[in-house]
Design a protein around this motif. Structure first.
Motif, PDB file in Angstrom:
ATOM      1  N   CYS A 168       0.312   0.165  -1.669  1.00 42.46           N
ATOM      2  CA  CYS A 168       1.345   0.543  -2.631  1.00 42.46           C
ATOM      3  C   CYS A 168       1.981  -0.480  -3.293  1.00 42.46           C
ATOM      4  O   CYS A 168       2.957  -0.793  -2.598  1.00 42.46           O
ATOM      5  CB  CYS A 168       2.090   1.881  -2.196  1.00 42.46           C
ATOM      6  SG  CYS A 168       3.260   2.611  -3.501  1.00 42.46           S
ATOM      7  N   GLU A 169       1.984  -1.042  -4.550  1.00 40.47           N
ATOM      8  CA  GLU A 169       2.731  -1.799  -5.054  1.00 40.47           C
ATOM      9  C   GLU A 169       3.738  -1.081  -6.094  1.00 40.47           C
ATOM     10  O   GLU A 169       3.600  -0.381  -6.747  1.00 40.47           O
ATOM     11  CB  GLU A 169       1.863  -2.966  -6.192  1.00 40.47           C
ATOM     12  CG  GLU A 169       0.895  -3.480  -5.286  1.00 40.47           C
ATOM     13  CD  GLU A 169      -0.064  -4.511  -6.229  1.00 40.47           C
ATOM     14  OE1 GLU A 169      -0.819  -5.183  -5.663  1.00 40.47           O
ATOM     15  OE2 GLU A 169       0.477  -4.673  -7.399  1.00 40.47           O
ATOM     16  N   MET A 177      10.836   4.124   1.401  1.00 42.43           N
ATOM     17  CA  MET A 177       9.531   4.519   1.019  1.00 42.43           C
ATOM     18  C   MET A 177       8.652   5.141   2.198  1.00 42.43           C
ATOM     19  O   MET A 177       9.165   5.217   3.124  1.00 42.43           O
ATOM     20  CB  MET A 177       8.794   3.299   0.736  1.00 42.43           C
ATOM     21  CG  MET A 177       9.241   2.470  -0.687  1.00 42.43           C
ATOM     22  SD  MET A 177       8.408   1.169  -1.402  1.00 42.43           S
ATOM     23  CE  MET A 177       7.131   2.424  -2.238  1.00 42.43           C
ATOM     24  N   GLY A 178       7.737   6.057   1.390  1.00 45.35           N
ATOM     25  CA  GLY A 178       7.023   6.876   2.453  1.00 45.35           C
ATOM     26  C   GLY A 178       5.401   7.190   1.968  1.00 45.35           C
ATOM     27  O   GLY A 178       5.235   6.863   0.761  1.00 45.35           O
ATOM     28  N   TRP A 179       4.901   7.473   2.856  1.00 44.86           N
ATOM     29  CA  TRP A 179       3.384   7.913   2.341  1.00 44.86           C
ATOM     30  C   TRP A 179       3.396   9.523   2.855  1.00 44.86           C
ATOM     31  O   TRP A 179       3.782   9.871   3.916  1.00 44.86           O
ATOM     32  CB  TRP A 179       2.133   7.206   3.314  1.00 44.86           C
ATOM     33  CG  TRP A 179       2.124   5.689   2.833  1.00 44.86           C
ATOM     34  CD1 TRP A 179       2.597   4.882   3.680  1.00 44.86           C
ATOM     35  CD2 TRP A 179       1.270   5.185   1.933  1.00 44.86           C
ATOM     36  NE1 TRP A 179       2.119   3.672   2.911  1.00 44.86           N
ATOM     37  CE2 TRP A 179       1.345   3.992   2.048  1.00 44.86           C
ATOM     38  CE3 TRP A 179       0.464   6.078   0.853  1.00 44.86           C
ATOM     39  CZ2 TRP A 179       0.652   3.307   1.025  1.00 44.86           C
ATOM     40  CZ3 TRP A 179      -0.121   5.210   0.061  1.00 44.86           C
ATOM     41  CH2 TRP A 179      -0.144   3.733  -0.028  1.00 44.86           C
ATOM     42  N   PHE A 180       3.078  10.226   1.579  1.00 44.52           N
ATOM     43  CA  PHE A 180       2.771  11.716   1.864  1.00 44.52           C
ATOM     44  C   PHE A 180       1.337  11.849   1.651  1.00 44.52           C
ATOM     45  O   PHE A 180       0.521  11.023   1.075  1.00 44.52           O
ATOM     46  CB  PHE A 180       3.624  12.410   0.780  1.00 44.52           C
ATOM     47  CG  PHE A 180       5.131  12.376   0.938  1.00 44.52           C
ATOM     48  CD1 PHE A 180       5.617  11.297   0.585  1.00 44.52           C
ATOM     49  CD2 PHE A 180       5.653  13.338   1.274  1.00 44.52           C
ATOM     50  CE1 PHE A 180       6.989  11.178   0.748  1.00 44.52           C
ATOM     51  CE2 PHE A 180       7.012  13.618   1.289  1.00 44.52           C
ATOM     52  CZ  PHE A 180       7.744  12.307   0.992  1.00 44.52           C
ATOM     53  N   ARG A 207       6.106  -2.615   5.387  1.00 43.94           N
ATOM     54  CA  ARG A 207       6.223  -3.170   3.994  1.00 43.94           C
ATOM     55  C   ARG A 207       6.506  -4.761   3.950  1.00 43.94           C
ATOM     56  O   ARG A 207       6.754  -5.363   4.778  1.00 43.94           O
ATOM     57  CB  ARG A 207       7.564  -2.534   3.432  1.00 43.94           C
ATOM     58  CG  ARG A 207       8.794  -3.190   3.725  1.00 43.94           C
ATOM     59  CD  ARG A 207       9.350  -2.776   4.984  1.00 43.94           C
ATOM     60  NE  ARG A 207      10.649  -3.370   5.036  1.00 43.94           N
ATOM     61  CZ  ARG A 207      11.179  -4.145   6.104  1.00 43.94           C
ATOM     62  NH1 ARG A 207      10.314  -4.859   6.811  1.00 43.94           N
ATOM     63  NH2 ARG A 207      12.440  -4.573   6.134  1.00 43.94           N
ATOM     64  N   ASP A 208       6.266  -5.293   2.717  1.00 46.45           N
ATOM     65  CA  ASP A 208       6.473  -6.625   2.385  1.00 46.45           C
ATOM     66  C   ASP A 208       7.508  -6.518   1.361  1.00 46.45           C
ATOM     67  O   ASP A 208       6.866  -6.456   0.162  1.00 46.45           O
ATOM     68  CB  ASP A 208       5.212  -7.407   2.190  1.00 46.45           C
ATOM     69  CG  ASP A 208       5.316  -8.773   2.188  1.00 46.45           C
ATOM     70  OD1 ASP A 208       6.363  -9.336   1.514  1.00 46.45           O
ATOM     71  OD2 ASP A 208       4.366  -9.602   1.976  1.00 46.45           O
ATOM     72  N   ASN A 240       7.185  -6.734  -2.812  1.00 46.81           N
ATOM     73  CA  ASN A 240       7.502  -5.146  -3.331  1.00 46.81           C
ATOM     74  C   ASN A 240       6.135  -4.259  -2.797  1.00 46.81           C
ATOM     75  O   ASN A 240       5.839  -3.583  -3.711  1.00 46.81           O
ATOM     76  CB  ASN A 240       7.727  -5.155  -4.477  1.00 46.81           C
ATOM     77  CG  ASN A 240       9.095  -5.616  -4.982  1.00 46.81           C
ATOM     78  OD1 ASN A 240       9.882  -5.797  -4.207  1.00 46.81           O
ATOM     79  ND2 ASN A 240       9.068  -6.708  -6.120  1.00 46.81           N
ATOM     80  N   ALA A 241       5.791  -4.477  -1.581  1.00 50.22           N
ATOM     81  CA  ALA A 241       4.388  -3.751  -1.387  1.00 50.22           C
ATOM     82  C   ALA A 241       4.711  -2.654  -0.098  1.00 50.22           C
ATOM     83  O   ALA A 241       5.401  -3.160   0.815  1.00 50.22           O
ATOM     84  CB  ALA A 241       3.476  -4.591  -1.065  1.00 50.22           C
ATOM     85  N   LEU A 242       3.967  -1.762   0.026  1.00 48.47           N
ATOM     86  CA  LEU A 242       4.248  -0.806   1.240  1.00 48.47           C
ATOM     87  C   LEU A 242       2.518  -0.589   1.641  1.00 48.47           C
ATOM     88  O   LEU A 242       1.841  -0.534   0.908  1.00 48.47           O
ATOM     89  CB  LEU A 242       4.786   0.359   0.572  1.00 48.47           C
ATOM     90  CG  LEU A 242       4.653   1.749   1.539  1.00 48.47           C
ATOM     91  CD1 LEU A 242       5.663   1.404   2.677  1.00 48.47           C
ATOM     92  CD2 LEU A 242       4.935   3.070   0.889  1.00 48.47           C
ATOM     93  N   TYR A 243       2.431  -0.429   2.932  1.00 48.95           N
ATOM     94  CA  TYR A 243       1.255  -0.249   3.445  1.00 48.95           C
ATOM     95  C   TYR A 243       1.292   0.718   4.382  1.00 48.95           C
ATOM     96  O   TYR A 243       2.187   1.209   5.137  1.00 48.95           O
ATOM     97  CB  TYR A 243       0.854  -1.529   4.012  1.00 48.95           C
ATOM     98  CG  TYR A 243       0.962  -2.883   3.305  1.00 48.95           C
ATOM     99  CD1 TYR A 243       1.637  -3.779   3.514  1.00 48.95           C
ATOM    100  CD2 TYR A 243       0.002  -2.850   2.250  1.00 48.95           C
ATOM    101  CE1 TYR A 243       2.040  -4.879   2.648  1.00 48.95           C
ATOM    102  CE2 TYR A 243       0.098  -4.128   1.622  1.00 48.95           C
ATOM    103  CZ  TYR A 243       1.026  -5.176   1.947  1.00 48.95           C
ATOM    104  OH  TYR A 243       1.107  -6.311   1.076  1.00 48.95           O
TER     105      TYR A 243
END
Length: 125
Positions: free
Chosen positions: A21-22, A33-36, A71-72, A76-79
Motif C-alpha cells: 500500500c503506497e 495504518m492498518g489492513w482490513f 512499513r517503510d 511511505n509504504a505499508l506491507y
C-alpha cells in the motif's frame, strides 16, 4: 492521504502473498495504518495495524503467527506479508490510515479516516 493497495491474487492453500500500500499526500499526518478485510456477506474487520512512527503492531487472533505487517517510512509504504494462507482468508483487503489521532492514542481508539480501493485475495485449491 491517498492510498493505493496492490498485490492480491489467486493462490492455493499454504501459499504466500505480499500486499503493498503506497501512501501519498500529507503522509506526515499518519499516526497509524492498518489492513482490513471483508469477505462476501460479512463485515469489514481489522486484520493488522501498525503505529507509523514507533512501529508497534497488533494482529487479529485469526492471523497471528501467519501474517506480518510492516512499513517503510522512507517510501511511505505499508506491507502485509501473508504466509500459510487458508481458504478463510479469502476477502477483499483494504489498507487504511489514521490521520486524526493524537500522540498517545491507544489501539482501541484508532480512527481510520483514509482508505485504499481494496485488492482481492482468493485462496482456493
Amino acid at each position: 492521504v491517498q492510498l493505493q493497495a496492490s498485490g492480491g491474487g489467486l493462490v492455493q492453500p499454504g501459499d504466500s502473498l505480499r500486499l503493498s500500500c503506497e501512501a501519498s499526500v500529507r503522509t506526515w499526518s499518519i499516526y497509524a495504518m492498518g489492513w482490513f478485510r471483508q469477505a462476501p456477506g460479512k463485515e469489514r474487520h481489522l486484520v493488522a495495524a501498525i503505529m507509523w512512527r514507533g512501529g508497534s503492531t497488533r494482529y487479529a487472533d485469526s492471523v497471528k503467527g501467519r501474517f506480518t505487517i510492516s512499513r517503510d517510512n522512507a517510501k511511505n509504504a505499508l506491507y502485509l506479508q501473508m504466509d500459510g494462507l487458508k481458504p478463510e482468508d479469502t476477502a477483499v483487503y483494504y489498507c487504511a490510515a489514521d490521520t486524526r489521532s493524537l500522540p498517545g492514542t491507544g489501539w482501541a481508539y484508532l480512527s481510520f479516516d483514509h482508505w485504499g480501493q481494496g485488492t482481492q485475495v482468493t485462496v482456493s485449491s
